[in-house]
Write a protein that holds these residues in place. Structure first.
Motif, PDB file in Angstrom:
ATOM      1  N   GLU A  79       0.947  -0.867   0.184  1.00 44.34           N
ATOM      2  CA  GLU A  79       0.475  -0.085   0.117  1.00 44.34           C
ATOM      3  C   GLU A  79       0.671   1.057   0.062  1.00 44.34           C
ATOM      4  OE1 GLU A  79      -3.726   2.396   2.983  1.00 44.34           O
ATOM      5  OE2 GLU A  79      -3.203   0.201   3.299  1.00 44.34           O
ATOM      6  N   ASP A  80       1.965   1.285   0.808  1.00 44.26           N
ATOM      7  CA  ASP A  80       2.534   2.451   0.822  1.00 44.26           C
ATOM      8  C   ASP A  80       4.410   2.094  -0.041  1.00 44.26           C
ATOM      9  OD1 ASP A  80       0.867   3.397   2.339  1.00 44.26           O
ATOM     10  OD2 ASP A  80       1.863   2.861   4.317  1.00 44.26           O
ATOM     11  N   LEU A  81       4.333   1.246  -0.825  1.00 41.80           N
ATOM     12  CA  LEU A  81       5.664   0.765  -1.737  1.00 41.80           C
ATOM     13  C   LEU A  81       5.466   0.589  -3.499  1.00 41.80           C
ATOM     14  CD1 LEU A  81       7.560  -1.191   0.646  1.00 41.80           C
ATOM     15  CD2 LEU A  81       7.812   0.900   0.678  1.00 41.80           C
ATOM     16  N   VAL A  82       6.302   1.915  -3.589  1.00 39.43           N
ATOM     17  CA  VAL A  82       5.678   1.693  -5.487  1.00 39.43           C
ATOM     18  C   VAL A  82       6.986   1.404  -6.403  1.00 39.43           C
ATOM     19  CG1 VAL A  82       4.661   2.477  -7.431  1.00 39.43           C
ATOM     20  CG2 VAL A  82       3.231   3.119  -5.320  1.00 39.43           C
ATOM     21  N   LEU A  83       7.583   0.343  -7.019  1.00 37.92           N
ATOM     22  CA  LEU A  83       8.902   0.198  -7.333  1.00 37.92           C
ATOM     23  C   LEU A  83       8.172   0.713  -8.517  1.00 37.92           C
ATOM     24  CD1 LEU A  83      11.449  -1.453  -7.900  1.00 37.92           C
ATOM     25  CD2 LEU A  83      10.085  -3.391  -9.280  1.00 37.92           C
ATOM     26  N   GLY A  84       9.911   1.575  -9.398  1.00 36.32           N
ATOM     27  CA  GLY A  84       9.911   1.774 -10.904  1.00 36.32           C
ATOM     28  C   GLY A  84      10.920   1.656 -11.474  1.00 36.32           C
ATOM     29  N   TYR A  85      10.506   0.985 -12.507  1.00 32.92           N
ATOM     30  CA  TYR A  85      12.365   1.008 -13.280  1.00 32.92           C
ATOM     31  C   TYR A  85      11.544   2.599 -14.723  1.00 32.92           C
ATOM     32  CZ  TYR A  85      15.600  -1.412 -16.496  1.00 32.92           C
ATOM     33  OH  TYR A  85      16.537  -1.856 -16.783  1.00 32.92           O
ATOM     34  N   LEU A  86      12.761   2.159 -14.642  1.00 34.39           N
ATOM     35  CA  LEU A  86      12.820   3.500 -15.850  1.00 34.39           C
ATOM     36  C   LEU A  86      14.364   3.197 -17.094  1.00 34.39           C
ATOM     37  CD1 LEU A  86      12.619   4.378 -12.402  1.00 34.39           C
ATOM     38  CD2 LEU A  86      11.527   6.883 -14.025  1.00 34.39           C
ATOM     39  N   GLU A  87      14.223   4.249 -17.958  1.00 31.55           N
ATOM     40  CA  GLU A  87      15.086   4.525 -18.876  1.00 31.55           C
ATOM     41  C   GLU A  87      15.096   6.441 -18.881  1.00 31.55           C
ATOM     42  OE1 GLU A  87      13.519   3.592 -22.804  1.00 31.55           O
ATOM     43  OE2 GLU A  87      14.301   1.809 -22.401  1.00 31.55           O
ATOM     44  N   VAL A  88      16.555   6.811 -18.255  1.00 30.31           N
ATOM     45  CA  VAL A  88      16.939   8.084 -18.232  1.00 30.31           C
ATOM     46  C   VAL A  88      18.117   8.591 -18.946  1.00 30.31           C
ATOM     47  CG1 VAL A  88      17.810   9.977 -16.637  1.00 30.31           C
ATOM     48  CG2 VAL A  88      16.101   7.876 -15.739  1.00 30.31           C
ATOM     49  N   SER A  89      18.067   9.874 -19.668  1.00 31.25           N
ATOM     50  CA  SER A  89      18.790   9.975 -20.495  1.00 31.25           C
ATOM     51  C   SER A  89      19.483  11.409 -19.204  1.00 31.25           C
ATOM     52  CB  SER A  89      18.509  10.903 -21.529  1.00 31.25           C
ATOM     53  OG  SER A  89      18.064   9.498 -22.321  1.00 31.25           O
ATOM     54  N   PHE A  90      20.625  11.282 -19.397  1.00 28.49           N
ATOM     55  CA  PHE A  90      21.173  12.634 -18.885  1.00 28.49           C
ATOM     56  C   PHE A  90      21.640  13.512 -19.953  1.00 28.49           C
ATOM     57  CE2 PHE A  90      21.008   9.956 -14.920  1.00 28.49           C
ATOM     58  CZ  PHE A  90      20.479  10.661 -13.825  1.00 28.49           C
ATOM     59  N   SER A  91      21.872  15.056 -20.360  1.00 27.17           N
ATOM     60  CA  SER A  91      22.445  15.711 -21.543  1.00 27.17           C
ATOM     61  C   SER A  91      23.243  16.110 -20.561  1.00 27.17           C
ATOM     62  CB  SER A  91      21.482  15.922 -22.137  1.00 27.17           C
ATOM     63  OG  SER A  91      20.725  17.204 -21.259  1.00 27.17           O
ATOM     64  N   PHE A  92      24.447  17.338 -21.290  1.00 30.45           N
ATOM     65  CA  PHE A  92      25.209  17.676 -20.674  1.00 30.45           C
ATOM     66  C   PHE A  92      25.805  18.540 -21.675  1.00 30.45           C
ATOM     67  CE2 PHE A  92      25.587  13.629 -19.378  1.00 30.45           C
ATOM     68  CZ  PHE A  92      26.307  13.548 -17.719  1.00 30.45           C
ATOM     69  N   VAL A  93      26.580  19.961 -21.212  1.00 32.73           N
ATOM     70  CA  VAL A  93      26.412  21.223 -22.587  1.00 32.73           C
ATOM     71  C   VAL A  93      28.216  20.892 -22.777  1.00 32.73           C
ATOM     72  CG1 VAL A  93      25.192  22.902 -20.805  1.00 32.73           C
ATOM     73  CG2 VAL A  93      27.606  22.636 -20.490  1.00 32.73           C
ATOM     74  N   ASP A  94      28.806  19.921 -22.417  1.00 29.90           N
ATOM     75  CA  ASP A  94      29.997  19.475 -23.105  1.00 29.90           C
ATOM     76  C   ASP A  94      30.416  18.359 -23.417  1.00 29.90           C
ATOM     77  OD1 ASP A  94      30.157  18.494 -20.572  1.00 29.90           O
ATOM     78  OD2 ASP A  94      31.882  20.065 -20.262  1.00 29.90           O
ATOM     79  N   ARG A  95      29.706  17.026 -23.765  1.00 27.96           N
ATOM     80  CA  ARG A  95      29.849  15.647 -23.852  1.00 27.96           C
ATOM     81  C   ARG A  95      28.992  15.176 -24.345  1.00 27.96           C
ATOM     82  NH1 ARG A  95      31.050  13.344 -17.402  1.00 27.96           N
ATOM     83  NH2 ARG A  95      29.963  15.480 -16.784  1.00 27.96           N
ATOM     84  N   PRO A  96      29.255  14.220 -24.747  1.00 33.17           N
ATOM     85  CA  PRO A  96      27.448  13.221 -25.211  1.00 33.17           C
ATOM     86  C   PRO A  96      26.446  13.214 -24.088  1.00 33.17           C
ATOM     87  CG  PRO A  96      29.365  12.330 -25.902  1.00 33.17           C
ATOM     88  CD  PRO A  96      30.209  13.510 -24.440  1.00 33.17           C
ATOM     89  N   THR A  97      25.532  12.154 -24.050  1.00 35.63           N
ATOM     90  CA  THR A  97      24.237  11.887 -23.573  1.00 35.63           C
ATOM     91  C   THR A  97      24.721  11.080 -22.561  1.00 35.63           C
ATOM     92  OG1 THR A  97      22.894  13.968 -24.964  1.00 35.63           O
ATOM     93  CG2 THR A  97      21.726  11.741 -23.109  1.00 35.63           C
ATOM     94  N   LEU A  98      24.185  10.798 -21.479  1.00 38.32           N
ATOM     95  CA  LEU A  98      24.409   9.361 -21.142  1.00 38.32           C
ATOM     96  C   LEU A  98      23.141   8.550 -20.773  1.00 38.32           C
ATOM     97  CD1 LEU A  98      26.562   7.356 -19.366  1.00 38.32           C
ATOM     98  CD2 LEU A  98      25.570   9.236 -17.308  1.00 38.32           C
TER      99      LEU A  98
END
Length: 119
Positions: free
Chosen positions: A74-93
């Motif tokens: 009732e009080d816990l939720v699991l999430g699985y995500l794909e995340v993209s971290f973008s930067f100003v001076d290097r490729p997206t992670l």
């Protein structure tokens, strides 16, 4: 409220804190006993999380997609995500992120955060 809505209510705040380079705002989203594993050594609790995000480069932005959710209790939720971290001076992670959010009173907070980078 659906599991996706619960996750978005927390993760939209997380994204806003990351995008604004506001480590304290990100840290406040975690429980006092949260286990946090980014791409550096793990920490427990909001202080370690704030330090982790303080060390991230200015201009880093996060974009996420929720792939799977599960209601663990009732009080816990699991999430699985794909995340993209973008930067100003290097490729997206590109990373995968698993979170468990816990209801504390009327709000949901991150109790577990685990990043993995698949080659």
């Amino acid at each position: 409220m659906s599991t996706t809505s619960i996750l978005r209510s927390v993760l939209d705040q997380w994204k806003a804190g990351v995008d604004a380079h506001d480590p304290a705002a990100v840290g406040k989203l975690l429980t006092d006993d949260a286990i946090f594993q980014g791409l550096h050594p793990y920490s427990v609790g909001p202080v370690g999380v704030a330090q982790y995000y303080e060390s991230q480069p200015l201009g880093m932005k996060a974009q996420y997609d929720i792939v799977e959710t599960r209601q663990l209790s009732e009080d816990l939720v699991l999430g699985y995500l794909e995340v993209s971290f973008s930067f100003v001076d290097r490729p997206t992670l590109e990373v995968n992120l698993s979170v468990i959010v816990r209801r504390i009173g009327d709000e949901w907070r991150i109790a577990h955060y685990q990043v993995s980078k698949l080659a």
